[in-house]
Design a protein around this motif. Structure first.
Motif, PDB file in Angstrom:
ATOM      1  N   LYS A 113       5.902   6.584   5.157  1.00  0.00           N
ATOM      2  CA  LYS A 113       4.534   6.912   5.024  1.00  0.00           C
ATOM      3  C   LYS A 113       3.402   5.624   5.175  1.00  0.00           C
ATOM      4  CE  LYS A 113       3.357   9.079   1.161  1.00  0.00           C
ATOM      5  NZ  LYS A 113       3.602   9.403  -0.066  1.00  0.00           N
ATOM      6  N   ALA A 114       4.079   4.469   4.587  1.00  0.00           N
ATOM      7  CA  ALA A 114       3.559   2.952   4.538  1.00  0.00           C
ATOM      8  C   ALA A 114       3.312   2.701   6.293  1.00  0.00           C
ATOM      9  CB  ALA A 114       4.123   2.184   3.940  1.00  0.00           C
TER      10      ALA A 114
ATOM     11  N   ARG B 140      -2.290   3.434  11.560  1.00  0.00           N
ATOM     12  CA  ARG B 140      -3.570   4.114  11.458  1.00  0.00           C
ATOM     13  C   ARG B 140      -4.534   2.834  11.219  1.00  0.00           C
ATOM     14  NH1 ARG B 140      -3.170   6.917   6.966  1.00  0.00           N
ATOM     15  NH2 ARG B 140      -4.847   5.912   5.613  1.00  0.00           N
ATOM     16  N   TYR B 141      -4.329   1.952  10.601  1.00  0.00           N
ATOM     17  CA  TYR B 141      -5.352   1.037  10.403  1.00  0.00           C
ATOM     18  C   TYR B 141      -5.260  -0.020  11.834  1.00  0.00           C
ATOM     19  CZ  TYR B 141      -4.866   1.108   5.551  1.00  0.00           C
ATOM     20  OH  TYR B 141      -4.833   1.664   4.050  1.00  0.00           O
TER      21      TYR B 141
ATOM     22  N   GLN C 102       0.703   4.625   7.909  1.00  0.00           N
ATOM     23  CA  GLN C 102      -0.778   4.021   7.268  1.00  0.00           C
ATOM     24  C   GLN C 102      -1.099   2.740   8.020  1.00  0.00           C
ATOM     25  OE1 GLN C 102      -0.239   3.034   3.157  1.00  0.00           O
ATOM     26  NE2 GLN C 102      -2.559   2.698   2.935  1.00  0.00           N
TER      27      GLN C 102
ATOM     28  N   LYS D 184       2.388  -3.012  -1.196  1.00  0.00           N
ATOM     29  CA  LYS D 184       2.625  -1.841  -2.238  1.00  0.00           C
ATOM     30  C   LYS D 184       3.157  -2.547  -3.394  1.00  0.00           C
ATOM     31  CE  LYS D 184       1.515   0.999   1.207  1.00  0.00           C
ATOM     32  NZ  LYS D 184       0.547   2.014   0.870  1.00  0.00           N
TER      33      LYS D 184
ATOM     34  N   ASP E 242     -10.903   3.978   5.493  1.00  0.00           N
ATOM     35  CA  ASP E 242      -9.988   2.991   5.510  1.00  0.00           C
ATOM     36  C   ASP E 242      -9.996   1.701   5.065  1.00  0.00           C
ATOM     37  OD1 ASP E 242      -7.967   5.052   5.963  1.00  0.00           O
ATOM     38  OD2 ASP E 242      -7.701   4.840   7.822  1.00  0.00           O
TER      39      ASP E 242
ATOM     40  N   GLU F 251      -0.738  -5.133   4.389  1.00  0.00           N
ATOM     41  CA  GLU F 251      -0.784  -3.956   3.431  1.00  0.00           C
ATOM     42  C   GLU F 251       0.270  -4.165   2.448  1.00  0.00           C
ATOM     43  OE1 GLU F 251      -1.685  -0.279   1.810  1.00  0.00           O
ATOM     44  OE2 GLU F 251      -2.914  -1.570   3.299  1.00  0.00           O
TER      45      GLU F 251
END
Length: 456
Positions: free
Chosen positions: A97-98, A104-105, A101, A82, A53, A80
């Motif tokens: 979804k973002a 998760r980071y 993500q 997009k 990642d 992040e």
């Protein structure tokens, strides 16, 4: 009026800009400088330390001995990006979804991001600020739609939040149903968080009993009443000191060291001034407590059951909401689903009359509180929850799976829900006017597990 460099740069950004365009044409030349970050205070394609990642950009102010662009250590903020044509409006599939993500980071397993306090998600059209406090990651602001009329104001507002990070996480203990152990959980959470190491987590904690009807929490603990009633302060908080509403609950250890936490006790006077309360806008309790957000590590608010004024105020004062549940309470599951998709957003909208752009109160995953659960009972609960999730997804296009099954993924269909086991000493501790975690090793173990699962 002369346009700011930030606004001019943003206006020049193509409607079809992809991530690299947003980075090189807006973030680096305009956004970061507007937040007073310099050219050697960021790293592009920053490895999070979790697998392969990489987050688009990590940022931290330099120190006299450490240049972040060189050391690449201890980031403070991550961003992040997009592409601009991607729909990341709140609730969209790509937005969901973002957010997954981004979280998760910021997971504890992302070893390079352990120091990150703030995270930004943006595609140039929308921008949202997320806050990290221990294990908790939640939307600090709304998902803000940028316009030519508001871009300078909104970006400056985010700068203000980033520049003045708060110490505290405010947690409301909530369930529409009674009898699920909210008060017991509140008291013992406060106890285990405040206990010095190695027994607890050595945090500074304030407990707010905002249930004037029952006053269970205030009645369970033995402490001296404060000089000022909460109702007096609440109705005229700008002309009183919040410190005068706070009591100290302390015990002495065998070495004469004190341990404990602070309390704002319940106030029955609220029940006699109902007509005056009706004119108060939701969010007042949060304003009352605002000066304490730099003082305490945790503010725990014990809310009443139901959906009335006190319940709404407790939730509106919180950053996140923790929902104890019973495995055999399908009504409790349905209420949790309703709260996630409707009640919390509605309360968030109401409190924005006080705190513009503040995000909605954010629900933490439910947990089963204080009952032994058989395998058959667990499977029955999981089945009932799945039906609720499916219905919400079908009818409202909202996926509430993470708030019931936080470890569930398409690859690993983990249906685990955290369980706080039943234990006789926890229930009987009320007779001693002490949290069970102050007296009992097993209770400390259980509530330490709860803290590690959700907070630290």
């Amino acid at each position: 009026m002369t346009e700011s460099n930030l606004k001019k740069t943003w206006l020049a950004l193509s409607a079809e800009a992809i991530e690299v365009d947003i980075l090189t044409q807006f973030i680096l030349p305009a956004l970061l400088p507007s937040w007073n970050f310099e050219g050697n205070e960021f790293c592009i394609e920053y490895p999070t330390g979790k697998g392969g990642d990489k987050v688009d950009i990590a940022v931290r102010k330099n120190t006299s001995t450490d240049n972040f662009a060189q050391s690449k250590s201890n980031p403070f903020l991550i961003i992040e990006l997009k592409k601009r044509m991607l729909d990341i409006s709140t609730g969209s599939k790509d937005y969901q979804k973002a957010v997954v993500q981004l979280k998760r980071y910021l997971d504890t397993s992302a070893t390079n991001c352990k120091t990150v306090r703030w995270a930004i998600l943006t595609n140039g059209n929308y921008i949202q600020l997320f806050r990290r406090h221990g294990r908790v990651v939640y939307p600090y602001t709304e998902n803000i739609l940028l316009t030519p009329d508001n871009i300078d104001e909104k970006i400056a507002l985010i700068k203000k939040y980033i520049d003045q990070p708060e110490k505290c996480l405010s947690v409301a203990l909530y369930n529409n149903k009674g009898g699920v152990g909210k008060t017991t959980t509140t008291i013992n959470l406060a106890g285990i968080l405040s206990l010095p190491a190695p027994y607890g987590f050595n945090k500074k904690v304030l407990v707010v009993d905002f249930d004037p009807n029952q006053k269970d929490l205030s009645d369970l603990l033995d402490f001296k009443a404060p000089p000022l009633k909460l109702s007096e302060f609440f109705l005229d908080y700008k002309n009183y000191k919040i410190e005068d509403v706070i009591s100290s609950y302390r015990l002495k250890a065998s070495n004469n060291h004190e341990y404990g936490f602070d309390i704002i006790p319940a106030d029955e006077e609220f029940l006699r001034i109902g007509n005056r309360i009706n004119s108060i806008t939701i969010g007042t309790l949060r304003n009352c407590l605002s000066s304490l957000r730099k003082v305490y590590d945790y503010i725990l608010i014990d809310s009443p059951p139901g959906s009335g004024f006190f319940n709404q105020e407790a939730i509106a004062a919180s950053d996140v909401v923790l929902m104890p549940s019973k495995h055999n309470g399908i009504a409790s599951f349905k209420n949790a689903a309703l709260a996630i998709r409707s009640i919390f957003p509605t309360i968030g909208e109401k409190r924005r009359s006080h705190n513009s752009e503040l995000g909605n109160p954010f629900p933490l995953p439910i947990f089963f509180n204080g009952e032994q659960i058989s395998s058959a009972g667990k499977q029955q609960a999981q089945k009932a929850i799945f039906q609720i999730i499916k219905q919400v997804k079908t009818e409202e296009k909202i996926d509430i799976t993470p708030f019931f099954f936080p470890k569930y993924t398409n690859a690993q269909k983990n249906l685990e829900i955290f369980e706080l086991p039943s234990y006789a000493h926890i229930a009987s501790a009320s007779f001693s006017h002490r949290p069970a975690v102050f007296n009992n090793k097993k209770a400390r173990e259980y509530y330490s597990d709860l803290v590690r699962e959700y907070f630290i």
